[in-house]
Write an enzyme that holds these catalytic residues in place. Structure first.
Site: not given
Ligand code: ADP
Ligand code: ZN
Length: 641
Positions: A229, A225-226, A448, A223, A445
Site C-alpha cells: 500500500k 500489512p505488507g 505422513h 489490505g 514423518e
Molecule cells: P503496506 O504499506 O501494505 O503495509 P508496504 O508498501 O510498506 O506495505 O510494503 C513493504 C515492502 O514489501 C515494500 O517496500 C516492498 O519491498 C515489499 N512489497 C510489498 N508489496 C509488494 C508488491 N506488490 N510488489 C513488490 N514489492 C512489494
Molecule cells: Zn505428525
C-alpha cells in the site's frame, strides 16, 4: 559561542524538568496510585529504622508495651510507639507490616485500650491535583514553545525545533526521489490500474475537468500489512512527479487534547500550499475509528482529530489536486463519516498476492540479487501461499544474508530454501542424537510423507526433515495447493488420512503399545477437519446442511431453532457418529497404505536417518522403485520452468 553554552544549559534544565513531568504523566494515566506513593512517603518520614514482625507486635500488645498505633495503607502498615525492657524502657517508633487478613487487629487494639488512628487514603484536593497534573505541565510546555520559538527568531542555531507539538510530523518529500515506480510493484494489478488513472489526473488535470469529471479526493487502500500500500502511494507521487507527504495515523493520536487536530490542520495547510500533491496517511484506523466506540466511552483527543480530518477533507477543492491516500487493514472499524462521498469515497482492495503474483513480486526483488541457476522462483512461489509482498522481499533478503555468511558470490537454492524454512517453520534446532526416539520420529514423518504421496488428491510432498524446528521434532512439508478455500471432499479425506499417517506408521512398525503422544496435534487437526466436514460442508450422511455458523459456531439445527448454542440431542449424537465414521475410515486407509509399503518405508527411514533432510523429488524417486505414484495435477509447473 556564549549563546550556545547558555542554550545547552537551558536544554539540560528542560530535560530534567521533562523527566519530572513524565512522572506526573504516570499519575495522570493512573498507572500508580498516588495514595500509595504518598503514604509510603509519609511512612518514610517517620522514623522507620526499627522494624518488628507482626507476631512480636502482638506479644508487645499483650505485654502492654504498646502506647500508640498509626495505621496506613488500609491497615497494611503500622507505625507504633512502644517502650519495653528490651528497648531499655525508652519510647521507640517501630514499623510493623501487617499481614493481609489480620482483620481482628482493630478489635484487639480496642480491647487493649490502645490509642490508635487509621490514616485513610485521603484524596488530594481537586484543585491541587488539577494544578499539578494538568495546569503546571501545560504552563511549562507553553513556556518551552515560547522559548524555542523566540530562540529561533533570535537567529540562534537553526535546525528543526524539538518542540513542534502542533506541527505535523509528516515526512515530506518535495520531489519524491523514492525511485519507486509502477514497475517495482507486482501482483496487485487492479490497484495499480486504479492508480495509473490518478497519475494521469495529476499530470493533466484539465483533461478531466474539461468534461466535468471529478477525481476522488480520498482513496482508501484496504489490505493486510505488507501488501504494497505504501509502495503504491509512493509510486503515484513519483510517477506524477508531485510532492509526497507521508504520515502514520498513530502520530496524530496524542496525549494532549487538541494537538492531533492541530497537526492535521498543519498537514493540510502544507499540502494545499504544495498542491498538486499526495498525502499518504498510513494506519488511518488509528484516527478514523468509529467515534464513541473506544474503550471506556469516547476518546476526546482522537475524536477531535478525526473531526478535523473530516473538516479538512470537506474544505479543499477537488481540482486543487490534493489527493489523500489512506491505508488500513481494518475498514470495518472506520467511522462511516470517513467513507462518505467527497471524503474517502473510493476504496481499493489490495489482497495478498496469488501464486502468479508471488512469482512476479519475487522477480522484482530478485532484480538486484545474483541468483544461481538452480533457484526457481516459481517453485518458491508454490511454497509460499499466504506470503505478502513484504514477506517475499524479506525472504530473498534473508537468503542474500545467508549467502554472504557462507561466502558465496551467488544466492543458491540452498540459501533460498533455508530462508523459506526459517520463515515458515521457525529457527532450526539441533538435530536429535540417533536414538530410538529419532527412529520413531523418522517413521512418523515418513508415514505422513508416504500417505500424502500415494493419495492422488493430496498436495505434493515438498520435503521431509528430522531437523527440529519451531517446536516440532521432525517435519513433513507439503507444497500447499493454491486455492485453499475450495477443497474437494477427496482432498479433505486425503488430508485426514495423511495426517493420521504418522501415527499409523508408529502403530504398524512398533506395535500398539509403542504409540507415542507425539501425534496429539495431528489428532486435533484431524478431529477439527472431520467435524467441519459434517457440520459445515455437508459432507456426511446427515446431508447437505450447514449445522453451525462458520464464524460464531452458532447452531442452526436444534430443538429450539436458531437461538440455542446446543444441538438437540439426536442431532448431536448423529454428528458425533459421522465424525467417528470419517476418522475410522481414514485411519483404516492410513494403516492400509503403511502396511502395503512396509518394505520401502524401512529403506526410506534408513536413508532419512542418514541424510536428515530429503526433498520431495528424491523421496518420490525412492518410492517409485516400489510402487506406482499417481499423477497429480500441477498444471502450472510446466507453464513456467
Ligand atoms: P503496506 O504499506 O501494505 O503495509 P508496504 O508498501 O510498506 O506495505 O510494503 C513493504 C515492502 O514489501 C515494500 O517496500 C516492498 O519491498 C515489499 N512489497 C510489498 N508489496 C509488494 C508488491 N506488490 N510488489 C513488490 N514489492 C512489494
Ligand atoms: Zn505428525
Amino acid at each position: 559561542m556564549g549563546r550556545n553554552t547558555f542554550r545547552n544549559i537551558i536544554i539540560a534544565i528542560i530535560v530534567i524538568a521533562s523527566i519530572s513531568i513524565g512522572i506526573k504523566k504516570f499519575d495522570l494515566l493512573g498507572l500508580e496510585s498516588p495514595e500509595t506513593i504518598r503514604n509510603t512517603a509519609q511512612l518514610n518520614q517517620n522514623v522507620v529504622s526499627s522494624r518488628m514482625t507482626y507476631g512480636r507486635f502482638l506479644e508487645y500488645l499483650e505485654m502492654g508495651w504498646v502506647k500508640q498505633v498509626d495505621l496506613y495503607d488500609n491497615s497494611r502498615n503500622a507505625i507504633i510507639q512502644a517502650s519495653s525492657p528490651e528497648l531499655g524502657n525508652r519510647p521507640q517508633t517501630i514499623r510493623v507490616e501487617i499481614p493481609v487478613g489480620a482483620s481482628q487487629l482493630i478489635q484487639k487494639l480496642k480491647e487493649y485500650n490502645i490509642d490508635f488512628d487509621a490514616h485513610p487514603a485521603e484524596r488530594k484536593n481537586l484543585f491541587i491535583s488539577l494544578a499539578s497534573n494538568i495546569i503546571l505541565p501545560i504552563l511549562f510546555i507553553s513556556g518551552l514553545i515560547y522559548f524555542f520559538q523566540n530562540s529561533e527568531n533570535l537567529g540562534g542555531t537553526s535546525g528543526p525545533s524539538p518542540m513542534n507539538l502542533g506541527k505535523s510530523t509528516a515526512r515530506f518529500e518535495r520531489r519524491p526521489d523514492t525511485g519507486i515506480t509502477f514497475k517495482d510493484i507486482a501482483g496487485i494489478d487492479e490497484a495499480k490500474g486504479e492508480f495509473e488513472e490518478i497519475v494521469s489526473f495529476l499530470k493533466e488535470p484539465e483533461k478531466y475537468t474539461i468534461v466535468g469529471a471529478k477525481i476522488p479526493k480520498g482513496i482508501l487502500l484496504v489490505g493486510p500489512p505488507g501488501t504494497g500500500k505504501t509502495l503504491l502511494a509512493k509510486a503515484i507521487a513519483n510517477e506524477a512527479d508531485v510532492p509526497f507527504f507521508s504520515v502514520a495515523g498513530s502520530e496524530f493520536v496524542e496525549m494532549f487534547i487538541g494537538i492531533g487536530a492541530a497537526r492535521v490542520r498543519d498537514l493540510f495547510k502544507k499540502a494545499s500550499e504544495n498542491a498538486p500533491c499526495i498525502v499518504f496517511i498510513d494506519e488511518i484506523d488509528a484516527v478514523g475509528r468509529e467515534r464513541g466506540a473506544g474503550v471506556g466511552g469516547g476518546n476526546d483527543e482522537r475524536e477531535q482529530t478525526l473531526n478535523q480530518l473530516l473538516t479538512e477533507m470537506d474544505g479543499f477543492k477537488e481540482n486543487k489536486g490534493v489527493i489523500v491516500v489512506g491505508a488500513t487493514n481494518r475498514v470495518d472499524i472506520l467511522d462511516a463519516a470517513l467513507l462518505r462521498p467527497g471524503r474517502f469515497d473510493r476504496q481499493v482492495t489490495v489482497n495478498l498476492p496469488d501464486r502468479l503474483g508471488r512469482v512476479e513480486i519475487l522477480k522484482v526483488h530478485a532484480r538486484n540479487k545474483p541468483l544461481s541457476d538452480d533457484v526457481s522462483l516459481v517453485q518458491l512461489a508454490n511454497r509460499t501461499p499466504g506470503f505478502s509482498g513484504a514477506d517475499l522481499a524479506n525472504l530473498l533478503n534473508e537468503a542474500a544474508i545467508l549467502a554472504t555468511r557462507y561466502k558465496k558470490s551467488k544466492i543458491t537454492k540452498k540459501e533460498v530454501n533455508e530462508a523459506a524454512d526459517r520463515i515458515i517453520g521457525g529457527i532450526a534446532g539441533t538435530p536429535l542424537e540417533d536414538t530410538k526416539n529419532k527412529r520413531l520420529i523418522a517413521y512418523h514423518e515418513v508415514g505422513h510423507a508416504i500417505t500424502g504421496t500415494v493419495l492422488k488428491s493430496h498436495d505434493e510432498l515438498e520435503k521431509i526433515t528430522l531437523t527440529p524446528r519451531g517446536g516440532a521434532k521432525g517435519l513433513t512439508w507439503f507444497t500447499p495447493n493454491e486455492d485453499q478455500t475450495l477443497l474437494s471432499r477427496a482432498a479433505l479425506l486425503a488430508r485426514i488420512i495423511a495426517t493420521l499417517g504418522g501415527r499409523a506408521a508408529e502403530q504398524v512398525v512398533f506395535g500398539e503399545p509403542e504409540i507415542t503422544t507425539g501425534a496429539s496435534s495431528d489428532l486435533q487437526q484431524v478431529t477439527n477437519l472431520a467435524r467441519q466436514m459434517v457440520t459445515r460442508f455437508g459432507m456426511s450422511n446427515i446431508g447437505p446442511m450447514a449445522l453451525e455458523d462458520e464464524n460464531t459456531g452458532q447452531v442452526f439445527l436444534g430443538g429450539n431453532m436458531t437461538s440455542g448454542s446446543e444441538y438437540a440431542e439426536n442431532i448431536a449424537d448423529r454428528i458425533d457418529d459421522e465424525v467417528c465414521k470419517i476418522i475410522n475410515y481414514c485411519e483404516q486407509k492410513a494403516i492400509e497404505i503403511i502396511s502395503d509399503n512396509r518394505v520401502i518405508i524401512d529403506l526410506i527411514v534408513e536413508k532419512l536417518l542418514d541424510v536428515e533432510t530429503m526433498d520431495g523429488d528424491e523421496f518420490r524417486k525412492l518410492l517409485t522403485t516400489y510402487t506406482v505414484l499417481p499423477n497429480k495435477n500441477t498444471p502450472y509447473q510446466s507453464k513456467f520452468n
